[in-house]
Design a protein around this motif. Structure first.
Motif, PDB file in Angstrom:
ATOM      1  N   LEU A  11      26.216  31.599  25.759  1.00 22.85           N
ATOM      2  CA  LEU A  11      26.848  30.831  24.763  1.00 22.85           C
ATOM      3  C   LEU A  11      26.584  29.248  25.313  1.00 22.85           C
ATOM      4  CD1 LEU A  11      29.764  32.761  23.599  1.00 22.85           C
ATOM      5  CD2 LEU A  11      27.645  32.516  22.362  1.00 22.85           C
ATOM      6  N   ALA A  12      27.068  29.227  26.553  1.00 23.45           N
ATOM      7  CA  ALA A  12      26.958  27.893  27.255  1.00 23.45           C
ATOM      8  C   ALA A  12      25.559  27.102  27.162  1.00 23.45           C
ATOM      9  CB  ALA A  12      27.116  27.877  28.561  1.00 23.45           C
ATOM     10  N   ALA A  13      24.339  28.122  26.986  1.00 27.80           N
ATOM     11  CA  ALA A  13      23.033  27.627  26.898  1.00 27.80           C
ATOM     12  C   ALA A  13      22.735  27.127  25.549  1.00 27.80           C
ATOM     13  CB  ALA A  13      22.159  28.589  27.435  1.00 27.80           C
ATOM     14  N   LEU A  14      23.314  27.661  24.634  1.00 30.29           N
ATOM     15  CA  LEU A  14      23.262  27.530  23.317  1.00 30.29           C
ATOM     16  C   LEU A  14      23.946  26.200  22.765  1.00 30.29           C
ATOM     17  CD1 LEU A  14      23.244  30.737  21.721  1.00 30.29           C
ATOM     18  CD2 LEU A  14      21.405  29.444  22.142  1.00 30.29           C
ATOM     19  N   GLU A  15      24.848  25.555  23.525  1.00 35.43           N
ATOM     20  CA  GLU A  15      25.497  24.337  23.566  1.00 35.43           C
ATOM     21  C   GLU A  15      24.504  23.256  23.061  1.00 35.43           C
ATOM     22  OE1 GLU A  15      29.203  21.840  23.237  1.00 35.43           O
ATOM     23  OE2 GLU A  15      29.162  24.197  23.273  1.00 35.43           O
ATOM     24  N   ASP A  16      25.212  22.807  21.893  1.00 39.42           N
ATOM     25  CA  ASP A  16      24.394  21.548  21.375  1.00 39.42           C
ATOM     26  C   ASP A  16      25.209  20.465  21.098  1.00 39.42           C
ATOM     27  OD1 ASP A  16      22.812  19.702  19.873  1.00 39.42           O
ATOM     28  OD2 ASP A  16      22.109  20.963  18.465  1.00 39.42           O
ATOM     29  N   PRO A  17      25.132  19.084  21.730  1.00 44.35           N
ATOM     30  CA  PRO A  17      25.895  18.023  21.503  1.00 44.35           C
ATOM     31  C   PRO A  17      26.090  17.713  20.350  1.00 44.35           C
ATOM     32  CG  PRO A  17      24.784  17.911  23.728  1.00 44.35           C
ATOM     33  CD  PRO A  17      24.165  18.850  22.991  1.00 44.35           C
ATOM     34  N   LYS A  18      25.020  17.470  19.536  1.00 43.58           N
ATOM     35  CA  LYS A  18      24.925  17.222  17.958  1.00 43.58           C
ATOM     36  C   LYS A  18      25.717  18.214  17.386  1.00 43.58           C
ATOM     37  CE  LYS A  18      20.621  14.458  18.256  1.00 43.58           C
ATOM     38  NZ  LYS A  18      19.388  14.507  17.608  1.00 43.58           N
ATOM     39  N   ALA A  19      25.408  19.514  17.487  1.00 42.95           N
ATOM     40  CA  ALA A  19      26.323  20.526  16.791  1.00 42.95           C
ATOM     41  C   ALA A  19      27.897  20.091  16.940  1.00 42.95           C
ATOM     42  CB  ALA A  19      25.763  21.945  17.070  1.00 42.95           C
ATOM     43  N   ARG A  20      28.355  19.912  18.238  1.00 43.25           N
ATOM     44  CA  ARG A  20      29.514  19.863  18.520  1.00 43.25           C
ATOM     45  C   ARG A  20      30.258  18.665  17.880  1.00 43.25           C
ATOM     46  NH1 ARG A  20      33.506  21.319  22.094  1.00 43.25           N
ATOM     47  NH2 ARG A  20      32.231  22.921  23.279  1.00 43.25           N
ATOM     48  N   ALA A  21      29.530  17.613  17.664  1.00 47.08           N
ATOM     49  CA  ALA A  21      29.947  16.451  17.083  1.00 47.08           C
ATOM     50  C   ALA A  21      30.212  16.583  15.573  1.00 47.08           C
ATOM     51  CB  ALA A  21      28.925  15.391  17.218  1.00 47.08           C
ATOM     52  N   VAL A  22      29.330  17.565  15.064  1.00 45.87           N
ATOM     53  CA  VAL A  22      29.710  17.874  13.615  1.00 45.87           C
ATOM     54  C   VAL A  22      30.554  18.475  13.336  1.00 45.87           C
ATOM     55  CG1 VAL A  22      28.665  19.137  11.747  1.00 45.87           C
ATOM     56  CG2 VAL A  22      27.152  17.430  12.856  1.00 45.87           C
ATOM     57  N   ASN A  23      30.812  19.814  14.296  1.00 48.06           N
ATOM     58  CA  ASN A  23      31.908  20.727  14.366  1.00 48.06           C
ATOM     59  C   ASN A  23      33.399  20.064  14.600  1.00 48.06           C
ATOM     60  OD1 ASN A  23      30.283  22.801  13.636  1.00 48.06           O
ATOM     61  ND2 ASN A  23      29.754  23.356  15.650  1.00 48.06           N
ATOM     62  N   GLU A  24      33.407  19.112  15.249  1.00 47.22           N
ATOM     63  CA  GLU A  24      34.531  18.698  15.633  1.00 47.22           C
ATOM     64  C   GLU A  24      35.280  17.699  14.641  1.00 47.22           C
ATOM     65  OE1 GLU A  24      34.037  16.773  19.451  1.00 47.22           O
ATOM     66  OE2 GLU A  24      34.381  18.596  20.563  1.00 47.22           O
ATOM     67  N   ARG A  25      34.161  17.264  13.669  1.00 45.57           N
ATOM     68  CA  ARG A  25      34.737  16.477  12.551  1.00 45.57           C
ATOM     69  C   ARG A  25      35.706  17.335  11.603  1.00 45.57           C
ATOM     70  NH1 ARG A  25      29.639  13.676  12.808  1.00 45.57           N
ATOM     71  NH2 ARG A  25      28.707  14.593  11.187  1.00 45.57           N
ATOM     72  N   HIS A  26      35.516  18.805  11.746  1.00 46.40           N
ATOM     73  CA  HIS A  26      36.087  19.629  10.936  1.00 46.40           C
ATOM     74  C   HIS A  26      37.061  20.344  11.824  1.00 46.40           C
ATOM     75  CE1 HIS A  26      33.048  19.291   7.938  1.00 46.40           C
ATOM     76  NE2 HIS A  26      32.151  19.427   8.724  1.00 46.40           N
ATOM     77  N   GLY A  27      37.454  20.078  12.918  1.00 42.98           N
ATOM     78  CA  GLY A  27      38.378  20.549  13.700  1.00 42.98           C
ATOM     79  C   GLY A  27      38.003  21.708  14.719  1.00 42.98           C
ATOM     80  N   ASP A  28      36.692  22.072  14.563  1.00 44.51           N
ATOM     81  CA  ASP A  28      36.212  23.209  15.419  1.00 44.51           C
ATOM     82  C   ASP A  28      35.481  22.755  16.785  1.00 44.51           C
ATOM     83  OD1 ASP A  28      36.696  24.807  13.290  1.00 44.51           O
ATOM     84  OD2 ASP A  28      34.805  24.450  12.368  1.00 44.51           O
ATOM     85  N   ASP A  29      36.417  23.080  17.842  1.00 48.26           N
ATOM     86  CA  ASP A  29      35.665  22.640  19.193  1.00 48.26           C
ATOM     87  C   ASP A  29      34.698  23.468  19.722  1.00 48.26           C
ATOM     88  OD1 ASP A  29      37.570  24.795  19.588  1.00 48.26           O
ATOM     89  OD2 ASP A  29      38.572  23.901  21.195  1.00 48.26           O
ATOM     90  N   HIS A  30      33.589  23.606  19.303  1.00 45.14           N
ATOM     91  CA  HIS A  30      32.409  24.392  19.824  1.00 45.14           C
ATOM     92  C   HIS A  30      31.148  23.815  19.553  1.00 45.14           C
ATOM     93  CE1 HIS A  30      30.368  26.383  16.216  1.00 45.14           C
ATOM     94  NE2 HIS A  30      31.661  26.285  15.897  1.00 45.14           N
ATOM     95  N   GLY A  31      30.018  24.083  20.226  1.00 46.94           N
ATOM     96  CA  GLY A  31      28.840  23.347  19.971  1.00 46.94           C
ATOM     97  C   GLY A  31      27.480  24.273  19.797  1.00 46.94           C
TER      98      GLY A  31
END
Length: 221
Positions: A11-31
């Protein structure tokens, strides 16, 4: 059985900073892209013990994966109650209710417990389960009573609870013609989500618009 450490590394290897930025706008803290997360779940298949271990990490991506590989009926009612109260991230909360609780034999008992809870996030789960019943098994529900509560409390409810109440209001109007006019009237007077930004070709969550559009689609030849 896959080891938790191996899965967490994946899961850590799948972390994507752009995806995290989008998700965090909805309150979801993952990338992690949810399509890739589902692919991991498809490979792992159902593993209840691993699901429990992943949930225990507290990591959002791990918890989402846990909800995809768990066996819903293997949880006790008390376990689901604890999990729901721990699930403060919107996506985890939604998936827990939709993918696990709705499939559990104690879903109705949990609905009644959560519906009246003082915690608005917990109460929103009760409302989500109520909306499911409004659509699929309304027998025994007090629809006028639900509309009374929505009319009195939705405007000033905290955001997550307000959203869940609004969904219930719309579902009553869509599914139950005898209550449609009142549901639309409540929505028009309260104006909840009236100005919510809605992308082109999407239906507004503003209840009067939502109800009218869905009924139109149902009645279209």
């Amino acid at each position: 059985m896959a080891e938790v450490a191996e899965v967490m590394a994946e899961l850590a290897a799948l972390e994507d900073p752009k995806a995290r930025a989008v998700n965090e706008r909805h309150g979801d803290d993952h990338g992690v892209n949810l399509g890739k997360l589902r692919a991991v779940a498809k490979r792992l298949k159902t593993q209840q013990e691993l699901a429990g271990d992943l949930w225990a990490t507290g990591d959002t991506a791990a918890r989402l994966l846990a909800l995809l590989i768990c066996r819903p009926k293997a949880f006790t009612r008390d376990q689901l109650d604890v999990m729901l109260r721990e699930a403060r991230v919107p996506k985890v909360h939604d998936w827990l209710v939709s993918y696990v609780v709705k499939k559990h034999p104690d879903a109705e008992a949990l609905r009644l417990t959560w519906f009246a809870d003082a915690d608005p996030v917990v109460a929103s789960a009760g409302w989500a389960l109520t909306t499911e019943r409004v659509a699929k098994s309304p027998a025994g529900l007090d629809l006028p009573g639900l509309l009374d509560v929505i009319e009195a409390r939705m405007r000033d409810a905290p955001q997550r609870l307000q959203w869940a109440m609004n969904h219930c209001l719309a579902q009553i109007g869509i599914e139950h013609a005898g209550h449609r006019a009142r549901a639309i009237d409540i929505g028009e007077r309260l104006e909840v989500l009236k100005d919510y930004p809605t992308p082109p070709n999407c239906t507004s969550p503003f209840a009067p618009v939502w109800i009218t559009e869905m009924v139109r689609r149902q009645q279209a030849p």
